[in-house]
Design an enzyme around this catalytic site. Structure first.
Site, PDB file in Angstrom:
ATOM      1  N   LYS A  28      11.033 -42.727 -17.697  1.00 17.58           N
ATOM      2  CA  LYS A  28      11.582 -43.358 -16.509  1.00 17.58           C
ATOM      3  C   LYS A  28      13.090 -42.735 -16.231  1.00 17.58           C
ATOM      4  O   LYS A  28      13.557 -42.135 -17.339  1.00 17.58           O
ATOM      5  CB  LYS A  28      11.544 -44.964 -16.401  1.00 17.58           C
ATOM      6  CG  LYS A  28       9.990 -45.576 -16.701  1.00 17.58           C
ATOM      7  CD  LYS A  28      10.100 -47.008 -16.342  1.00 17.58           C
ATOM      8  CE  LYS A  28       8.806 -47.698 -16.456  1.00 17.58           C
ATOM      9  NZ  LYS A  28       8.995 -49.311 -16.564  1.00 17.58           N
ATOM     10  N   TYR A  68       2.303 -48.069  -8.685  1.00 11.17           N
ATOM     11  CA  TYR A  68       2.485 -49.527  -8.869  1.00 11.17           C
ATOM     12  C   TYR A  68       1.723 -50.528  -7.935  1.00 11.17           C
ATOM     13  O   TYR A  68       2.229 -51.625  -8.024  1.00 11.17           O
ATOM     14  CB  TYR A  68       3.934 -50.045  -9.094  1.00 11.17           C
ATOM     15  CG  TYR A  68       4.550 -49.338 -10.378  1.00 11.17           C
ATOM     16  CD1 TYR A  68       4.288 -49.753 -11.604  1.00 11.17           C
ATOM     17  CD2 TYR A  68       5.863 -48.596 -10.322  1.00 11.17           C
ATOM     18  CE1 TYR A  68       4.834 -49.427 -12.850  1.00 11.17           C
ATOM     19  CE2 TYR A  68       6.219 -48.221 -11.447  1.00 11.17           C
ATOM     20  CZ  TYR A  68       5.886 -48.678 -12.659  1.00 11.17           C
ATOM     21  OH  TYR A  68       6.548 -48.275 -13.708  1.00 11.17           O
ATOM     22  N   ASN A 131      13.415 -50.493 -18.768  1.00 12.45           N
ATOM     23  CA  ASN A 131      12.628 -50.334 -20.216  1.00 12.45           C
ATOM     24  C   ASN A 131      12.418 -48.870 -20.597  1.00 12.45           C
ATOM     25  O   ASN A 131      11.288 -48.535 -21.484  1.00 12.45           O
ATOM     26  CB  ASN A 131      11.365 -51.313 -20.143  1.00 12.45           C
ATOM     27  CG  ASN A 131      10.754 -51.048 -19.164  1.00 12.45           C
ATOM     28  OD1 ASN A 131      10.546 -50.244 -18.395  1.00 12.45           O
ATOM     29  ND2 ASN A 131       9.548 -52.159 -19.180  1.00 12.45           N
ATOM     30  N   HIS A 134       6.871 -45.567 -19.326  1.00  6.59           N
ATOM     31  CA  HIS A 134       5.775 -46.281 -18.847  1.00  6.59           C
ATOM     32  C   HIS A 134       4.557 -45.936 -19.728  1.00  6.59           C
ATOM     33  O   HIS A 134       4.493 -44.701 -20.185  1.00  6.59           O
ATOM     34  CB  HIS A 134       5.500 -45.917 -17.511  1.00  6.59           C
ATOM     35  CG  HIS A 134       3.968 -46.093 -16.896  1.00  6.59           C
ATOM     36  ND1 HIS A 134       3.759 -47.355 -16.526  1.00  6.59           N
ATOM     37  CD2 HIS A 134       2.994 -45.464 -17.154  1.00  6.59           C
ATOM     38  CE1 HIS A 134       2.281 -47.380 -16.178  1.00  6.59           C
ATOM     39  NE2 HIS A 134       1.839 -46.095 -16.613  1.00  6.59           N
ATOM     40  N   GLU A 145      -4.213 -43.229 -13.433  1.00  7.38           N
ATOM     41  CA  GLU A 145      -2.798 -42.657 -13.273  1.00  7.38           C
ATOM     42  C   GLU A 145      -2.633 -41.061 -13.583  1.00  7.38           C
ATOM     43  O   GLU A 145      -1.822 -40.493 -13.103  1.00  7.38           O
ATOM     44  CB  GLU A 145      -1.952 -43.477 -14.114  1.00  7.38           C
ATOM     45  CG  GLU A 145      -1.943 -44.930 -13.987  1.00  7.38           C
ATOM     46  CD  GLU A 145      -1.262 -45.809 -15.042  1.00  7.38           C
ATOM     47  OE1 GLU A 145      -1.039 -47.031 -14.740  1.00  7.38           O
ATOM     48  OE2 GLU A 145      -0.779 -45.268 -16.234  1.00  7.38           O
TER      49      GLU A 145
HETATM   50  P1  DAT Z   1       4.340 -52.360 -18.484  1.00  7.69           P
HETATM   51  O1  DAT Z   1       5.443 -51.355 -17.922  1.00  7.69           O
HETATM   52  O2  DAT Z   1       4.667 -52.662 -19.769  1.00  7.69           O
HETATM   53  O3  DAT Z   1       2.999 -51.856 -18.258  1.00  7.69           O
HETATM   54  P2  DAT Z   1       4.062 -53.914 -15.942  1.00  7.69           P
HETATM   55  O4  DAT Z   1       2.918 -52.892 -15.657  1.00  7.69           O
HETATM   56  O5  DAT Z   1       3.595 -55.437 -16.104  1.00  7.69           O
HETATM   57  O6  DAT Z   1       4.662 -53.757 -17.499  1.00  7.69           O
HETATM   58  O7  DAT Z   1       5.210 -53.811 -14.969  1.00  7.69           O
HETATM   59  C1  DAT Z   1       5.627 -52.547 -14.742  1.00  7.69           C
HETATM   60  C2  DAT Z   1       7.144 -52.435 -14.701  1.00  7.69           C
HETATM   61  O8  DAT Z   1       7.597 -53.376 -13.723  1.00  7.69           O
HETATM   62  C3  DAT Z   1       7.787 -52.898 -15.892  1.00  7.69           C
HETATM   63  O9  DAT Z   1       7.729 -51.791 -16.997  1.00  7.69           O
HETATM   64  C4  DAT Z   1       9.187 -53.288 -15.592  1.00  7.69           C
HETATM   65  C5  DAT Z   1       8.971 -53.886 -14.287  1.00  7.69           C
HETATM   66  N1  DAT Z   1       8.785 -55.460 -14.355  1.00  7.69           N
HETATM   67  C6  DAT Z   1       7.665 -56.039 -14.854  1.00  7.69           C
HETATM   68  N2  DAT Z   1       8.057 -57.329 -14.836  1.00  7.69           N
HETATM   69  C7  DAT Z   1       9.269 -57.510 -14.400  1.00  7.69           C
HETATM   70  C8  DAT Z   1       9.978 -58.606 -13.925  1.00  7.69           C
HETATM   71  N3  DAT Z   1       9.494 -59.932 -14.135  1.00  7.69           N
HETATM   72  N4  DAT Z   1      11.297 -58.525 -13.451  1.00  7.69           N
HETATM   73  C9  DAT Z   1      11.672 -56.988 -13.128  1.00  7.69           C
HETATM   74  N5  DAT Z   1      10.928 -55.903 -13.589  1.00  7.69           N
HETATM   75  C10 DAT Z   1       9.760 -56.087 -14.070  1.00  7.69           C
HETATM   76 MG    MG Z   2       1.951 -51.475 -16.663  1.00  9.41          MG
END
Ligand code: DAT
Ligand code: MG
Length: 168
Positions: A28, A68, A131, A134, A145
């Site tokens: 990212k 997303y 973080n 991805h 994806e």
């Molecule tokens: P991952 O990236 O572990 O698959 P995800 O698909 O649930 O997690 O979410 C995508 C991204 O969105 C994640 O890497 C960071 C952001 N994100 C997820 N939950 C969040 C939250 N509660 N507050 C802020 N950003 C969040």
């Molecule tokens: Mg995810």
């Protein structure tokens, strides 16, 4: 000796084709800015996964809204899309047996606070919204994806010479 080795390697290749799985991994914008591209790629290489696609690019907000889409109702969605479009990313496709599962293990949990040391997010990240990486969460999303981020001709099918030392 050489013949035995070649025989093992060639008998392996058909078995490997059957268990091949692909995952979409992305460094990212924060990971790129913090100089973590090489570190993240290195962890996938060392695991034994095979790189089959990679590009350095800046994604549009429209593209990221598609990527997303499942999170579009979340309150953090607009901020997530804006941040992801704010700088370049490294989009990658990695292949191997259980590539999706291993990808998630290498990257760690969504929130770095829940991520073990030794994972990318556990070692390098603090906030959930920064973080660094991805990874697809299922083989189906991996396929979807990779189709969203790569044209078919941007993916490379190749034989990795170490495969027979990674798979039995
Ligand atoms: P991952 O990236 O572990 O698959 P995800 O698909 O649930 O997690 O979410 C995508 C991204 O969105 C994640 O890497 C960071 C952001 N994100 C997820 N939950 C969040 C939250 N509660 N507050 C802020 N950003 C969040
Ligand atoms: Mg995810």
């Amino acid at each position: 000796m050489v013949c035995t080795f070649l025989a093992i390697c060639s008998s392996f290749s058909s078995a490997m084709a059957a268990q091949r799985e692909r995952t979409f991994i992305m460094v990212k914008p924060d990971g790129v800015q913090r100089g973590l591209i090489g570190e993240i790629i290195s962890r996938f290489e060392k695991k034994g996964l095979k790189l089959v696609g990679m590009k350095f690019m800046q994604a549009t907000e429209d593209h990221l809204r598609l990527h997303y889409a499942d999170l579009s109702s979340k309150p953090f969605f607009p901020g997530l899309v804006k941040y992801m479009a704010s700088g370049p990313v490294v989009a990658m496709a990695w292949e191997g047996s259980q590539a999706v599962k291993y990808g998630r293990i290498i990257l760690g949990e969504t929130h770095p606070a829940n991520s073990a040391m030794g994972t990318v997010r556990g070692d390098f990240c603090v906030d959930i919204g920064r973080n660094a990486c991805h990874g697809s969460d299922s083989p189906e999303s991996g396929k979807k994806e990779i189709e969203l981020w790569f044209k078919p001709e941007e993916l490379v099918s190749w034989g990795m010479s170490t495969d027979c030392w990674v798979y039995e």
